[in-house]
Design a protein around this motif. Structure first.
Motif, short mmCIF file in Angstrom:
data_model
loop_
_atom_site.label_atom_id
_atom_site.label_comp_id
_atom_site.label_asym_id
_atom_site.label_seq_id
_atom_site.Cartn_x
_atom_site.Cartn_y
_atom_site.Cartn_z
N LEU A 388 15.74 77.05 -5.38
CA LEU A 388 15.65 78.14 -6.36
C LEU A 388 15.93 79.47 -5.67
O LEU A 388 16.61 80.34 -6.22
N GLY A 389 15.42 79.62 -4.43
CA GLY A 389 15.74 80.83 -3.68
C GLY A 389 17.23 80.95 -3.41
O GLY A 389 17.81 82.05 -3.49
N ALA A 390 17.86 79.83 -3.09
CA ALA A 390 19.31 79.84 -2.85
C ALA A 390 20.07 80.22 -4.11
O ALA A 390 21.08 80.94 -4.06
N ARG A 395 23.19 84.27 -7.18
CA ARG A 395 23.31 85.19 -8.31
C ARG A 395 23.58 86.62 -7.83
O ARG A 395 24.38 87.35 -8.41
N GLU A 396 22.89 87.01 -6.76
CA GLU A 396 23.10 88.36 -6.21
C GLU A 396 24.53 88.52 -5.69
O GLU A 396 25.06 89.63 -5.65
N ALA A 397 25.13 87.39 -5.27
CA ALA A 397 26.51 87.43 -4.77
C ALA A 397 27.54 87.30 -5.89
O ALA A 397 28.75 87.27 -5.61
N GLY A 398 27.06 87.14 -7.12
CA GLY A 398 27.98 87.11 -8.25
C GLY A 398 28.37 85.72 -8.72
O GLY A 398 29.24 85.59 -9.58
N ILE A 464 20.82 76.36 2.23
CA ILE A 464 21.41 75.78 1.01
C ILE A 464 22.51 76.68 0.47
O ILE A 464 23.58 76.20 0.06
N TRP A 465 22.28 77.98 0.49
CA TRP A 465 23.29 78.91 0.00
C TRP A 465 24.53 78.85 0.87
O TRP A 465 25.66 78.89 0.38
N ALA A 466 24.35 78.71 2.20
CA ALA A 466 25.51 78.59 3.09
C ALA A 466 26.31 77.33 2.78
O ALA A 466 27.56 77.36 2.76
#
Length: 473
Positions: A388-390, A395-398, A464-466
């Motif tokens: 969820l954090g990822a 979202r902040e990155a668009g 996870i985001w990476a």
């Protein structure tokens, strides 16, 4: 005056928002839903300073704080699951009882909340063998049983085999029984797990996972038991496995585990991990809890047939009982050479679960837009918090990234996942193993990919985001 919007249907009663509010704006409502959860209400909205801690920390995205000129909060990103068929009337057996732990706010460890949830559900027999990271459940149960009125039995057994065996015996003596362990203990329990399944014995087994295999890393987190708790025993059967992701859910999902065990006469596994088990968070205990009590048989009603979930008699109450792990007919007589009895018994052990998915399955979606997603993350347990954090980082990155989290991991909520995956360009499964849930997700989304980690460390949101960014390019 700020506007505080609370979605009462999404609130699951973790009460983190109540605990973190510095001005005591929020309170637990006295009214409860049919499922026993007391929703949160904004009792003093005039005192709100719009710090938005309640909104940011709500794991269910059920609360929004709108200051003057504020934009739509994250809660509006959560999507209600597609409406399904109308739920069937609940069977007899449900009742509401006062909470054994006085209602109020507590700062508990996940393992401790699990113990309190078991007691609230009516657990009056616990047998176990100490093992990290599950030992705090045993310690809390031992201390609390000594404080509470009524007949309760705590037993430290010589090993995990004896622990689950004694729980089976206690259940047939009328007790609500539980044991707790970790991966090495689960490995020892699986033979008697199969015995509990074929004898239709309700009990709760808590698996606080650690890094493995074998004794592995006793104090480090892992999620490598996902397939073992489903497929550990031999033969054809269905089992129920739940996976909490917070201290609040360690309390509520333990209660749900007992209710499902009694409702369907089946062992239920609470599959958690070291991260959730040793996590400390605020928890608000409501004044009462909704539980399911076992239904006894009427005269001449067979204990192993006659209806999908037959009523369960108790030894010592005048019933002539035959309980065997061999193939048996509806009265318990061994029929080890009958093809008809074997086929009917196996079919009922499975269909009593698969025909009642509306009562068993539970899953949630977060940040899933109606008009589609660039990526859907799928995760369970502690890793779902990082996922969820990822999603929020994405979202902040668009990017439009959402999360699907199964609370019931077996049976797997395939239809709920299919509905949200249909509007997602791709699916990434994050878990602390080498792709165990990924294989189940690929039954629904064949081209789903996985991000796994097995070094005894939790997966951070940035990892996870990476991994997601590599796919989104």
């Amino acid at each position: 005056m700020p506007e505080i919007v609370i979605n009462r249907e999404w609130c699951k009663g973790c009460y983190i928002c109540v605990s973190v509010c510095p001005r005591h704006v929020l309170e637990v409502d006295q009214e409860s839903f049919d499922h026993g959860i007391h929703p949160v209400v904004a009792a003093r909205p005039d005192d709100c300073t719009v710090c938005r801690q309640c909104e940011l920390l709500c794991p269910d995205l059920a609360i929004s704080v709108l200051g003057e000129g504020a934009e739509t909060p994250a809660a509006e990103a959560r999507v209600e699951p597609a409406p399904g068929p109308a739920p069937r009337p609940l069977p007899a057996g449900w009742t509401t009882v006062a909470s054994p732990l006085p209602a109020g706010r507590y700062f508990l460890q996940g393992d401790e909340a699990c113990a309190e949830g078991a007691i609230a559900a009516g657990c009056n027999f616990y047998a176990g063998y100490p093992i990290t990271p599950a030992s705090e459940i045993m310690e809390r149960i031992c201390a609390r049983f000594a404080e509470l009125p009524g007949k309760r039995v705590f037993a430290q057994m010589e090993d995990e085999i004896a622990s689950i065996a004694s729980c089976i015996g206690a259940a047939w003596a009328g007790a609500k029984a539980m044991t707790a362990t970790s991966g090495p203990g689960i490995s020892l329990m699986v033979e008697n797990l199969g015995y509990a399944i074929i004898t239709e014995t309700p009990l709760v087994i808590v698996d606080v996972q650690r890094a493995g295999p074998s004794t592995g890393q006793a104090t480090r987190p892992g999620q490598g038991d996902y397939m073992q708790v489903r497929w550990g025993a031999h033969g054809d059967y269905e089992i129920i496995v739940l996976s909490p992701w917070s201290v609040g859910e360690m309390y509520t999902e333990t209660i749900r585990a007992f209710n499902l065990a009694e409702r369907f006469r089946v062992p239920v596994v609470l599959l958690t991990d070291e991260g959730v088990g040793h996590l400390r968070e605020n928890l608000t205990i409501p004044p009462d809890v909704r539980i399911f009590n076992r239904i006894g048989p009427s005269d001449r009603e067979p204990p192993f047939g006659g209806r999908p979930v037959p009523p369960m008699p108790v030894f010592g109450e005048g019933h002539r009982l035959l309980v065997t792990g061999s193939t048996h007919d509806e009265w318990g007589y061994r029929r080890t050479s009958s093809a008809k009895v074997q086929a009917e018994l196996t079919a009922r052990l499975c269909t009593k679960i698969t025909d009642s998915l509306d009562e068993i399955l539970a899953s949630e979606t977060y940040l899933c837009d109606d008009d589609g997603l660039d990526l859907l993350l799928v995760s369970f347990g502690f890793t779902a918090r990082s996922a969820l954090g990822a999603a929020r980082m994405a979202r902040e990155a668009g990017y439009r990234v959402g999360l699907f989290r199964p609370r019931t991991v077996w049976p797997f909520p395939a239809e709920a996942l299919r509905a949200v995956a249909a509007k997602s360009a791709c699916v990434l499964v994050a878990e602390m193993n080498r792709g165990q849930m990924l294989r189940e997700v690929q039954r629904v989304v064949p081209d789903a990919r996985g991000y796994g980690k097995t070094d005894g460390e939790v997966i951070a949101p940035g990892e996870i985001w990476a991994a997601a960014k590599e796919w989104l390019r």
